[in-house]
Design a protein around this motif. Structure first.
Motif, PDB file in Angstrom:
ATOM      1  N   THR A   1      -9.844  -7.211 -12.192  1.00 52.15           N
ATOM      2  CA  THR A   1      -9.286  -5.724 -11.519  1.00 52.15           C
ATOM      3  C   THR A   1     -10.671  -4.761 -11.623  1.00 52.15           C
ATOM      4  O   THR A   1     -10.790  -3.986 -10.158  1.00 52.15           O
ATOM      5  CB  THR A   1      -8.199  -4.933 -12.336  1.00 52.15           C
TER       6      THR A   1
ATOM      7  N   LEU B   1     -13.802  -4.913 -11.297  1.00 55.28           N
ATOM      8  CA  LEU B   1     -14.401  -5.323 -10.425  1.00 55.28           C
ATOM      9  C   LEU B   1     -14.082  -5.757  -9.564  1.00 55.28           C
ATOM     10  O   LEU B   1     -14.406  -5.439  -8.431  1.00 55.28           O
ATOM     11  CB  LEU B   1     -14.988  -7.264 -10.978  1.00 55.28           C
ATOM     12  N   LEU B   2     -12.650  -5.685  -8.795  1.00 52.97           N
ATOM     13  CA  LEU B   2     -12.027  -5.292  -7.420  1.00 52.97           C
ATOM     14  C   LEU B   2     -11.865  -4.244  -6.889  1.00 52.97           C
ATOM     15  O   LEU B   2     -12.319  -4.310  -5.926  1.00 52.97           O
ATOM     16  CB  LEU B   2     -10.797  -6.103  -7.675  1.00 52.97           C
TER      17      LEU B   2
ATOM     18  N   VAL C   1     -14.638  -2.292  -7.841  1.00 54.00           N
ATOM     19  CA  VAL C   1     -16.026  -1.976  -7.504  1.00 54.00           C
ATOM     20  C   VAL C   1     -16.365  -2.078  -5.996  1.00 54.00           C
ATOM     21  O   VAL C   1     -16.707  -2.018  -5.362  1.00 54.00           O
ATOM     22  CB  VAL C   1     -16.785  -2.648  -8.362  1.00 54.00           C
ATOM     23  N   TYR C   2     -15.473  -3.646  -6.249  1.00 51.62           N
ATOM     24  CA  TYR C   2     -15.909  -4.308  -4.722  1.00 51.62           C
ATOM     25  C   TYR C   2     -15.258  -3.453  -3.613  1.00 51.62           C
ATOM     26  O   TYR C   2     -15.177  -3.347  -2.502  1.00 51.62           O
ATOM     27  CB  TYR C   2     -15.053  -5.420  -4.462  1.00 51.62           C
ATOM     28  N   LEU C   3     -13.988  -2.670  -3.701  1.00 50.88           N
ATOM     29  CA  LEU C   3     -12.604  -2.168  -2.934  1.00 50.88           C
ATOM     30  C   LEU C   3     -13.807  -0.696  -2.608  1.00 50.88           C
ATOM     31  O   LEU C   3     -13.784  -0.187  -1.111  1.00 50.88           O
ATOM     32  CB  LEU C   3     -12.067  -1.780  -3.656  1.00 50.88           C
TER      33      LEU C   3
ATOM     34  N   PHE D   1     -17.052  -0.190  -2.863  1.00 47.23           N
ATOM     35  CA  PHE D   1     -18.283  -0.586  -1.970  1.00 47.23           C
ATOM     36  C   PHE D   1     -18.149  -0.964  -0.833  1.00 47.23           C
ATOM     37  O   PHE D   1     -18.839  -0.382   0.149  1.00 47.23           O
ATOM     38  CB  PHE D   1     -18.879  -1.816  -2.439  1.00 47.23           C
ATOM     39  N   ARG D   2     -16.733  -1.883  -0.256  1.00 49.01           N
ATOM     40  CA  ARG D   2     -16.578  -1.782   0.938  1.00 49.01           C
ATOM     41  C   ARG D   2     -15.711  -0.750   2.100  1.00 49.01           C
ATOM     42  O   ARG D   2     -15.797   0.159   2.753  1.00 49.01           O
ATOM     43  CB  ARG D   2     -15.514  -2.846   1.449  1.00 49.01           C
TER      44      ARG D   2
ATOM     45  N   TYR E   1     -10.746   0.437   4.722  1.00 50.89           N
ATOM     46  CA  TYR E   1     -10.200   0.427   2.862  1.00 50.89           C
ATOM     47  C   TYR E   1     -10.841   1.420   2.732  1.00 50.89           C
ATOM     48  O   TYR E   1      -9.610   1.601   1.612  1.00 50.89           O
ATOM     49  CB  TYR E   1     -11.680  -0.341   2.905  1.00 50.89           C
TER      50      TYR E   1
ATOM     51  N   ARG F   1      -3.730  -0.618  -1.939  1.00 49.38           N
ATOM     52  CA  ARG F   1      -3.917  -2.704  -2.740  1.00 49.38           C
ATOM     53  C   ARG F   1      -2.596  -2.332  -4.345  1.00 49.38           C
ATOM     54  O   ARG F   1      -2.920  -3.394  -4.795  1.00 49.38           O
ATOM     55  CB  ARG F   1      -5.604  -2.544  -2.897  1.00 49.38           C
TER      56      ARG F   1
ATOM     57  N   THR G   1      -6.781  -7.937   4.739  1.00 44.48           N
ATOM     58  CA  THR G   1      -7.893  -8.220   5.422  1.00 44.48           C
ATOM     59  C   THR G   1      -7.772  -5.977   6.861  1.00 44.48           C
ATOM     60  O   THR G   1      -6.388  -6.521   7.558  1.00 44.48           O
ATOM     61  CB  THR G   1      -8.479  -8.920   6.501  1.00 44.48           C
TER      62      THR G   1
END
Length: 423
Positions: A14, A16-17, A19-21, A23-24, A31, A38, A85
């Protein structure tokens, strides 16, 4: 792996997720303003909805006739369409507007999914195609919420992957209320993974139930004439970056034979719009963006389709179509949309996500499989210069699509059996 170890792994991932969210979110407002969804926060204030989950744009478009049929049959129940998405989200808003509620499906964390379901108390949860989430299915089962897998498909490749984690997949399949499968081959794969055969119904694919009236076809022709006149045009739709170079090479060869030919290239993902335009210019083409809103200049050789929601009309107005994600190992995208307009369809060999549909179209000589840019160029030249062959393909395509319609009614009956028995 079982559900407990899956949940623990997802919990560990989670951060890492997040961080990804994050970044997006820097690049996308969709986002940035909706990360809470989410995690099951900011949900629509509704009770007992029919929840229909569509991962992205393709599943959303396929689900449209089913969603509208559910609205007609159960007008007393709100419909909540969830996606994962932004492209899927955009299609929900564009196609269904305020007639449905919408949010992102939360991440499949056990506690998040439990809270999500307790808050909404769905009348049923309908998962499209292969959107199987272990914690979502588990907590629906615990709360006695019917879960129906609709328009279900399972490629041989995916089945092998699921078989490696049978301890996770088999209990999940047994907790489903029903599976409305597209083809018997898909159904056999689900049963081999542990789905009780009695829960399976072969219904055909919703993707055949495209409602194209004579007015729709005329609109597509008028749209195309306004945009590019009477030029020979091939539309390459749902294209991925690994395919750009092959398509551009084929178009360069085509231009030597047909100087006024136009390639309309529509990337699968919006974040590739700019890269596609740059790549076309780097190949030496006179390029134009569809987002400019202008009619295509007579000197333009490549038009980049960088707008959302227009691929259907572009296919309808084209001379022929290439469907992307198939020259590379992405599994291909839906070839039925151009076929429903009576267009010849070209695809690469990697269309395993649509294997049965692709093979059937190939058997009807509507779809031609190409393996390289040279084969693509040759196929383009042959089809553009043979109007009688294109007409034969159009007749075969329209007959094939028409003969395979009716999946919406069959899948609605499967869903209704679960919903009505609960009521």
């Amino acid at each position: 792996m079982n559900r407990i170890s899956y949940s623990a792994l997802l919990l560990l991932l989670t951060p890492l997720l997040l961080v990804y969210l994050g970044f997006r979110a820097l690049k996308s407002a969709d986002y940035r303003g909706r990360i809470g969804e989410r995690f099951g926060l900011g949900l629509p204030k509704i009770q007992r909805p029919i929840v229909v989950h569509c991962a992205s744009m393709g599943e959303t478009l396929a689900a449209l006739p089913l969603i509208r049929a559910l609205q007609q049959r159960y007008p007393q129940l709100p419909v909540l369409v969830t996606t994962t998405t932004p492209t899927g989200s955009a299609q929900v808003k564009q196609q269904l507007g305020d007639s449905v509620y919408h949010c992102y499906l939360p991440i499949d964390l056990s506690g998040v999914m439990r809270r999500f379901l307790q808050r909404l108390q769905p009348s049923a949860v309908i998962l499209m195609e292969t959107e199987l989430w272990p914690n979502l299915v588990h907590h629906c089962y615990r709360q006695q919420i019917p879960v129906i897998l609709a328009n279900a498909r399972l490629s041989q490749r995916s089945a092998k992957g699921y078989a490696r984690v049978g301890g996770l997949v088999t209990p999940m399949l047994k907790q489903l209320s029903a599976v409305a499968v597209q083809h018997n081959q898909d159904g056999a794969r689900f049963v081999s993974l542990g789905l009780p055969a009695g829960k399976l119904t072969e219904c055909g694919s919703l993707k055949f139930d495209l409602k194209l009236s004579d007015h729709d076809r005329q609109q597509a022709r008028e749209f195309a004439f306004t945009l590019w006149g009477e030029r020979p045009v091939w539309v390459a739709g749902s294209v991925h970056p690994g395919e750009f170079a092959a398509l551009f090479s084929a178009h360069q060869q085509l231009l030597k034979q047909q100087a006024d030919a136009l390639l309309v290239l529509v990337p699968r993902h919006p974040e590739q719009f700019e890269a596609a335009f740059a790549a076309a210019c780097d190949h030496g083409f006179d390029c134009q963006r569809r987002s400019s809103g202008a009619a295509v200049d007579g000197q333009t050789q490549v038009l980049i389709g960088d707008t959302m929601g227009e691929l259907k009309r572009l296919f309808g107005g084209a001379t022929l179509a290439y469907v992307g994600g198939s020259l590379i190992e992405r599994g291909g995208h839906n070839p039925l949309e151009p076929a429903a307009f009576g267009k010849p369809v070209l695809m690469g060999p990697h269309y395993f996500n649509f294997q049965q549909i692709g093979d059937a179209l190939k058997a009807q000589q509507v779809l031609e499989v190409i393996h390289s840019n040279d084969e693509l160029a040759q196929a383009l030249q042959q089809l553009l210069f043979e109007p009688k062959r294109r007409q034969q393909i159009a007749d075969a395509a329209l007959e094939f699509v028409g003969n395979n319609q009716g999946a919406t009614e069959r899948q609605l009956a499967v869903i209704a059996a679960s919903l009505d028995s609960r009521a």
